[in-house]
Design an enzyme around this catalytic site. Structure first.
Site, PDB file in Angstrom:
ATOM      1  CG  ASP A 119     125.303 -71.844 -63.696  1.00  0.00           C
ATOM      2  OD1 ASP A 119     126.398 -72.155 -63.174  1.00  0.00           O
ATOM      3  OD2 ASP A 119     125.165 -71.633 -64.912  1.00  0.00           O
ATOM      4  N   GLY A 124     129.735 -70.611 -64.821  1.00  0.00           N
ATOM      5  CA  GLY A 124     128.717 -69.583 -65.048  1.00  0.00           C
ATOM      6  C   GLY A 124     128.941 -68.375 -64.156  1.00  0.00           C
ATOM      7  CB  VAL A 145     122.640 -80.783 -62.733  1.00  0.00           C
ATOM      8  CG1 VAL A 145     121.975 -79.481 -63.134  1.00  0.00           C
ATOM      9  CG2 VAL A 145     124.016 -80.934 -63.379  1.00  0.00           C
ATOM     10  CG  LEU A 149     115.892 -78.862 -59.622  1.00  0.00           C
ATOM     11  CD1 LEU A 149     116.276 -77.994 -58.427  1.00  0.00           C
ATOM     12  CD2 LEU A 149     116.291 -78.171 -60.923  1.00  0.00           C
ATOM     13  N   GLY A 188     115.396 -87.941 -65.067  1.00  0.00           N
ATOM     14  CA  GLY A 188     114.450 -88.355 -64.031  1.00  0.00           C
ATOM     15  C   GLY A 188     113.407 -87.285 -63.764  1.00  0.00           C
ATOM     16  CB  ALA A 200     123.605 -78.489 -74.667  1.00  0.00           C
ATOM     17  CE1 TYR A 231     131.728 -80.659 -72.865  1.00  0.00           C
ATOM     18  CE2 TYR A 231     132.894 -80.823 -74.960  1.00  0.00           C
ATOM     19  CZ  TYR A 231     131.857 -80.316 -74.204  1.00  0.00           C
ATOM     20  OH  TYR A 231     130.940 -79.473 -74.780  1.00  0.00           O
ATOM     21  CD  GLU A 249     111.256 -95.492 -67.358  1.00  0.00           C
ATOM     22  OE1 GLU A 249     110.025 -95.326 -67.187  1.00  0.00           O
ATOM     23  OE2 GLU A 249     111.898 -96.415 -66.820  1.00  0.00           O
TER      24      GLU A 249
END
Length: 420
Positions: A119, A124, A145, A149, A188, A200, A231, A249
């Site tokens: 987060d 959050g 994000v 990562l 990825g 989500a 959004y 993929e």
């Protein structure tokens, strides 16, 4: 001659008497010493008993505190199910410190899995998951994000995204980046480690629907340049990316189209209809309804949604699935219900209608029922009472001069935020 004999006799008697007297005196002395010793020993023993009793009185509270500490250590975390190595999964939740993400974290932790929460704390809050910090199965990473990562996981729940109007309208570019670049990075990662990814998504992909209720095969009616397009369109693109990665993929994807959800850990001022009405009612302020209040919404409690997400992740359903409560209410009915549950004397204030505010929103959940065996089970009033209790506590927390992060207000030049 006789006199000498008598003298010797008397002398012998005297010597024996002296010896006897000395013996008696010695015995008396020994008896006295022994008596004193016994008496002293008794006093000493009594003293020791008193000292031991005093020490015991002093130590007992310490023992009690140690017992309390030991008890608190054993009860530090909520009860966690034990899973074998074979059944335990390594699960990543992006946005896991947010409203829905933190409840999903609780569910997966208590089910016995290893959970990593990522987060950036834009919306959050660390205190949503702080009760797991230190647990061997839990890890919290401050990470955005939109940056790659690198982590080994089996499943990815990709929830990271501002989800309330004030948040995504405040920073529309960041919202777009999170839903596009962030989703690209998570796909990825899923490709690299062979993980399954659940996106989500949202009922906002249907826009202001011309079909009612909305089923998964409805393409939507969305304004691509409206105040909420960052959004709505961001989620539509994220869905497109998921299916492109699946086709090209071979990445396993799941897509949940989430309808209006409420419950504890919602931001107090996040601009959604539930939080707005509860906060206004608790503070005795007018409940603001945009337009006539005839717009309809269907609200699900957060635990129902979490169960649906887990069911979808572990299913074989790769196409989008609606997760929501088909029980429909008008905004005006909802405002009145919250007023009554709070016991508030607040008035209902009608404001001009908001831009791009959907007139109807209700999920068709036949697919979820049939393919996941899922449907909401928490009654609306029960869920609202839990949310109201949480908001009361939040207001007390704020009143005690404790800091509660609040979303920044939306910067909107035209129109208003709408009912969400």
């Amino acid at each position: 001659m006789v006199s000498k004999a008598l003298l010797r006799l008397v002398s012998a008697v005297n010597r024996r008497r002296m010896k006897l007297l000395l013996g008696i005196a010695l015995l008396a002395y020994v008896a006295s010493v022994w008596g004193n010793f016994v008496n002293m020993r008794s006093i000493q023993e009594n003293g020791e008993l008193k000292i031991e009793s005093k020490i015991e009185e002093m130590v007992e509270p310490l023992r009690e505190k140690i017992r309390d500490l030991e008890k608190s250590f054993t009860q530090k975390y909520p009860p966690v199910k034990f899973l074998s190595e074979k059944d335990r999964k390594r699960i990543l939740i992006t946005g896991g410190a947010g409203f829905v993400g933190s409840h999903l974290t609780d569910k997966l932790m208590m089910d016995g899995h290893e959970v990593t929460v990522v987060d950036n704390f834009f919306t959050g809050r660390k205190r949503n998951v702080e009760h797991w910090i230190g647990h061997e199965n839990f890890e919290l990473i401050n990470h955005d994000v939109v940056e790659p990562l690198y982590i080994e996981v089996d499943q990815i729940y990709h929830l990271a995204s501002p989800a309330s109007p004030p948040n995504y309208m405040y920073n529309p570019i960041k919202t777009l980046k999170t839903n596009t670049i962030g989703t690209l990075n998570m796909l990825g990662l899923a490709k690299r480690v062979g993980a399954r990814l659940l996106l989500a998504s949202t009922s906002e992909v249907y826009g202001d629907p011309e079909v009612h209720p909305q089923s998964e095969d409805y393409w939507g009616h969305v304004n691509p340049i409206g105040p909420r397009a960052c959004y709505d369109e961001g989620k539509r693109v994220a869905e497109t990316m998921c299916y492109a990665y699946m086709k090209q993929e071979g990445v396993e994807v799941r897509v949940a189209r989430i309808f209006n959800t409420f419950g504890p850990r919602m931001h107090m001022n996040d601009g959604r209809v539930v939080s707005n009405f509860i906060l206004q009612a608790l503070q005795g302020e007018p409940l603001t309804v945009y337009g006539s209040g005839s717009q309809t919404r269907a609200f699900q409690y957060v635990s129902d949604l979490v169960n649906g997400l887990v069911a979808l992740m572990n299913s074989n359903v790769s196409s989008p699935v609606n997760l929501g409560n088909p029980e429909e209410h008008t905004i005006l009915e909802f405002a009145q219900l919250i007023k009554n549950l709070v016991g508030s004397g607040s008035e209902i204030q009608f404001l001009s209608e908001a831009q791009d505010d959907p007139q109807k929103r209700k999920p068709d959940i036949k697919k979820a029922k049939l393919m996941l065996g899922w449907e909401p089970v928490v009654p609306l009033e029960e869920g609202l009472n839990k949310a109201i209790h949480y908001f009361r506590k939040e207001l007390e927390y704020q009143a005690n001069n404790q800091y509660i992060p609040k979303p920044k207000p939306a910067r909107i030049k035209k129109g208003r935020t709408r009912h969400s």
